[in-house]
Design a protein around this motif. Structure first.
Motif, PDB file in Angstrom:
ATOM      1  N   ASP A   9     -11.870  44.192  58.331  1.00 45.09           N
ATOM      2  CA  ASP A   9     -11.416  44.259  56.937  1.00 45.09           C
ATOM      3  C   ASP A   9     -10.427  45.403  56.786  1.00 45.09           C
ATOM      4  O   ASP A   9     -10.782  46.569  56.972  1.00 45.09           O
ATOM      5  CB  ASP A   9     -12.630  44.470  56.017  1.00 45.09           C
ATOM      6  CG  ASP A   9     -12.247  44.792  54.586  1.00 45.09           C
ATOM      7  OD1 ASP A   9     -11.206  44.286  54.130  1.00 45.09           O
ATOM      8  OD2 ASP A   9     -12.987  45.553  53.924  1.00 45.09           O
ATOM      9  N   GLY A  11      -8.958  47.211  54.196  1.00 45.09           N
ATOM     10  CA  GLY A  11      -9.030  47.498  52.776  1.00 45.09           C
ATOM     11  C   GLY A  11      -7.997  48.513  52.347  1.00 45.09           C
ATOM     12  O   GLY A  11      -7.193  48.999  53.149  1.00 45.09           O
ATOM     13  N   ASP A  79      -9.559  40.059  57.593  1.00 38.57           N
ATOM     14  CA  ASP A  79      -9.126  39.948  56.193  1.00 38.57           C
ATOM     15  C   ASP A  79      -8.372  41.206  55.824  1.00 38.57           C
ATOM     16  O   ASP A  79      -8.494  42.238  56.495  1.00 38.57           O
ATOM     17  CB  ASP A  79     -10.325  39.755  55.262  1.00 38.57           C
ATOM     18  CG  ASP A  79     -11.136  41.033  55.106  1.00 38.57           C
ATOM     19  OD1 ASP A  79     -10.759  41.888  54.289  1.00 38.57           O
ATOM     20  OD2 ASP A  79     -12.159  41.189  55.816  1.00 38.57           O
ATOM     21  N   ASP A 241      -8.516  39.595  51.468  1.00 42.59           N
ATOM     22  CA  ASP A 241      -9.844  40.210  51.404  1.00 42.59           C
ATOM     23  C   ASP A 241     -10.706  39.620  50.295  1.00 42.59           C
ATOM     24  O   ASP A 241     -11.898  39.330  50.504  1.00 42.59           O
ATOM     25  CB  ASP A 241      -9.754  41.734  51.278  1.00 42.59           C
ATOM     26  CG  ASP A 241      -8.863  42.223  50.139  1.00 42.59           C
ATOM     27  OD1 ASP A 241      -8.354  41.391  49.347  1.00 42.59           O
ATOM     28  OD2 ASP A 241      -8.673  43.448  50.033  1.00 42.59           O
ATOM     29  N   THR A 440     -17.244  40.927  52.737  1.00 43.31           N
ATOM     30  CA  THR A 440     -15.862  40.653  53.118  1.00 43.31           C
ATOM     31  C   THR A 440     -15.741  40.462  54.622  1.00 43.31           C
ATOM     32  O   THR A 440     -15.107  39.504  55.088  1.00 43.31           O
ATOM     33  CB  THR A 440     -14.944  41.786  52.649  1.00 43.31           C
ATOM     34  OG1 THR A 440     -15.138  41.997  51.242  1.00 43.31           O
ATOM     35  CG2 THR A 440     -13.498  41.440  52.877  1.00 43.31           C
TER      36      THR A 440
END
Length: 502
Positions: A9, A11, A79, A241, A440
Motif C-alpha cells: 500500500d 499511502g 494499491d 487505494d 487496503t
C-alpha cells in the motif's frame, strides 16, 4: 511450501505492507513513513523514489519478521494513492517529484480547459469534473512549467503502477486509476484519443490499461536484489487505494459501501452501472464490471495526525509513562466532551476540499470557541467535522440516486471506537468494522490471489478472508444536536467561502 500473498500500500503518509495466507490471516506486517513536501502554497508533492526505498525496507523486514521464504510469496498486489503524475523517462527514471491528490497548483489550467472545451463535454466522457487535484492538469502543468522534464517524459505513471514498474520493468495503467485522467472514457474503460487531443495530452504518454487483477509481469533480478523478493514472482496491476480498501472490507455488490478513515476521508459506493454526479467522484472498482461512486475529502485521519503533531506533546509524554499512545489519550479527552462539542464546529478543509464542494481555496475553521473550551473540545470537534464531511458526501450521493444502508469502515480512524460511533450517529448509518488496519493491503493481496488463481472468484476470496470484528448503530439520543451542528457546518462554509477565496 505454504503459499502467501503480499499486499503493498503506497499511502500518503507511509508505505504499508502485509503478508497474508489464503484465509486472510496476517502473517506479518510492516510500515515505513515518508515525507510530503509543501514547497509553495497549494503545492503538495512526494518523491516516488522514496516510496520504492520504503517498499524495499519494509518487504525485507516483513519477510524476516514472519519467517517467510520469499519463494513462498505466490503473488504481489499493489494499491496506491490517487491522482499522481509520475513522469518517467525511457529508462524508468523519475524526472521530478509528483504532485499528489492534495496538490491544487493547476487550478488556472482547469479553468482554461473548462472554458475552451466545455465543462459538460469533459464530464460527459470522463464522468468527473475537471479539478486541479486530478492527474490531467498536472501533466499540462509539466508542459508549461517544466518543459525540460516534459520533453524527456516517456510515460506518466500512477503510484501503484510505478511500484509495479520497479518490480517488473513493465509500465502499466490499471483501470481503477483511469479516472484521474479526463481522456479516460468512464463508460468503456478505455482512453479516448479525440479527448486526449483536445486536452493536449499525447496518447503515447499513457500506458496500456489492464484489469486490476491481471498479472502484468514478474519480479526482475534487479528488483529481487533490492527488495528481497524471489525472481519470477507474479505481480498484478493493482489499483486505487480506496478501491482496494473497498474490496478489503468486503464490498462487491451494488449498494455496499466502504467508509474511508485513512489520511483522507470519504466513502465508496459500489454500483453496477455508470452513475456520475459532478459533485462526486466516479471510478472503476477493482472488481470487474463494477464502478465506485465516491466522496473524497482532504480531512480524514490526517486531521488527527496534525492535531497530535502540533498539540500532542503532553499526551506523548504522558503516554510513554502509561504505556499508551497519544492518540488513545486524545480519544479519552474527546470522550469526556458531550456530543456536539458544546457548539464547537470544525470545517476539516485542511488542504482545500475535494467533493462535494471542490474548492481549492477552502480553509480549516474552528467555530464556537470561548474561554470554557478545552483541548478535548478541539479533538472531538475535529472528529465530528470529519463525520460531517462524510455526511455531506452521503447526502449528495443519495440525491444522485445511490442507496446506502450500512457502511463498512477501514483505515486507522476505524480503530477509534469513539470516532466510529460519532460517524454512525451523524450519518444515521450502521457501521461495521472488519480488519481496519489491513483492509487496503488485503484488497491488494486478494487481487494477486485472483490473478494467480489462488481464488476461483472475488466472492470466494471475500468469503474466505474478511470477517467483521464489531458493529456500531446510531444513537438516536444524539440526533438532534448533531443535525443542528451539521446545519451550522454547511452554513459556515456558505458564509465564509468568498472570504476564503480572497
Amino acid at each position: 511450501m505454504t503459499p502467501y500473498l503480499l499486499g503493498i500500500d503506497i499511502g500518503t503518509s507511509a508505505c504499508k505492507i502485509a503478508i497474508f495466507d489464503k484465509t486472510g490471516n496476517v502473517i506479518s506486517t510492516e510500515h515505513s513513513d515518508y515525507k510530503v513536501y509543501y514547497p509553495h502554497p497549494g503545492w503538495a508533492e512526494q518523491n516516488p523514489e522514496e516510496w520504492w526505498t520504503a517498499v524495499c525496507f519494509v518487504v525485507k523486514k516483513a519477510l524476516k519478521k514472519g519467517n517467510v521464504n520469499p519463494k513462498e510469496i505466490a503473488g504481489i498486489g499493489i494499491d496506491g494513492q490517487s491522482w499522481s503524475a509520475i513522469a518517467v523517462d525511457k529508462e524508468g527514471n523519475v524526472l521530478t517529484n509528483t504532485p499528489i491528490w492534495m496538490d491544487t497548483r493547476a487550478q488556472s489550467i482547469c479553468e482554461e480547459l473548462n472554458e475552451r472545451i466545455g465543462e459538460d463535454e469533459i464530464f460527459a466522457l470522463a464522468g468527473n469534473s475537471l479539478q486541479p487535484s486530478y492527474t490531467t492538469a498536472k501533466i499540462l502543468w509539466y508542459q508549461r512549467n517544466l518543459p525540460e522534464v516534459y520533453a524527456k517524459t516517456e510515460k506518466i505513471l500512477q503510484s501503484n503502477s510505478y511500484i509495479a514498474y520497479k518490480l517488473t520493468g513493465v509500465m502499466t495503467q490499471d483501470i481503477s486509476q483511469g479516472y484521474g485522467l479526463h481522456c479516460f472514457n468512464m463508460r468503456t474503460g478505455q482512453w479516448d484519443e479525440a479527448m486526449s487531443e483536445k486536452i493536449g495530452i499525447p496518447m503515447c504518454l499513457l500506458p496500456d490499461i489492464y484489469p486490476s487483477h491481471a498479472v502484468v509481469g514478474t519480479v526482475t533480478e534487479r528488483a529481487a536484489e533490492e527488495c528481497g523478493l524471489a525472481v519470477g514472482t507474479p505481480v498484478v496491476a493493482g489499483g486505487l487505494d480506496a478501491a482496494c480498501g473497498t474490496l478489503g472490507t468486503g464490498v462487491l455488490h451494488p449498494g455496499e459501501t466502504q467508509e474511508q478513515g485513512g489520511q483522507a476521508g470519504g466513502m465508496s459506493i459500489c454500483t453496477d452501472r455508470y452513475q456520475a454526479d459532478s459533485r462526486l467522484i466516479l471510478g472503476y472498482h477493482v472488481v470487474p464490471g463494477k464502478w465506485l461512486l465516491q466522496g473524497g475529502t482532504t480531512g480524514g485521519g490526517g486531521v488527527m495526525r496534525w492535531l497530535e503533531r502540533e498539540f500532542g506533546d503532553y499526551e506523548k509524554e504522558k503516554g510513554k509513562r502509561q504505556g499508551k499512545s497519544s492518540l488513545e489519550l486524545f480519544n479519552q479527552e474527546a470522550e469526556a466532551i458531550a456530543p456536539g462539542s458544546d457548539g464547537v464546529v470544525f470545517l476539516p478543509y485542511m488542504a482545500g476540499e475535494r467533493s462535494p464542494i471542490w474548492d481549492p481555496d477552502a480553509k480549516g475553521v474552528f467555530y464556537g470557541l470561548d474561554f470554557s473550551k478545552t483541548k478535548g473540545h478541539f479533538i472531538r470537534a475535529a472528529m465530528e467535522g470529519v463525520a460531517y464531511s462524510l455526511q455531506h458526501n452521503l447526502k449528495i450521493a443519495e440525491q444522485a440516486g445511490a442507496e446506502v444502508n450500512v457502511l463498512r469502515s477501514m483505515g486507522g480512524s476505524a480503530n477509534s471506537l469513539l470516532w466510529t460511533q460519532i460517524k454512525s450517529d451523524i450519518t444515521g448509518k450502521q457501521i461495521v468494522v472488519p480488519s481496519s488496519d489491513t483492509a487496503t493491503t488485503l484488497g491488494a493481496a486478494i487481487l494477486a490471489g485472483i490473478g494467480v488463481g489462488m481464488y476461483e472468484s472475488f466472492e470466494e476470496a471475500v468469503e474466505m478472508t474478511i470477517k467483521v470484528k464489531r458493529s456500531h448503530t446510531p444513537n438516536v439520543e444524539n440526533e438532534e444536536i448533531y443535525q443542528k451542528n451539521y446545519q451550522t457546518y454547511l452554513e459556515l462554509y456558505r458564509r465564509l467561502k468568498e472570504i476564503m477565496r480572497k
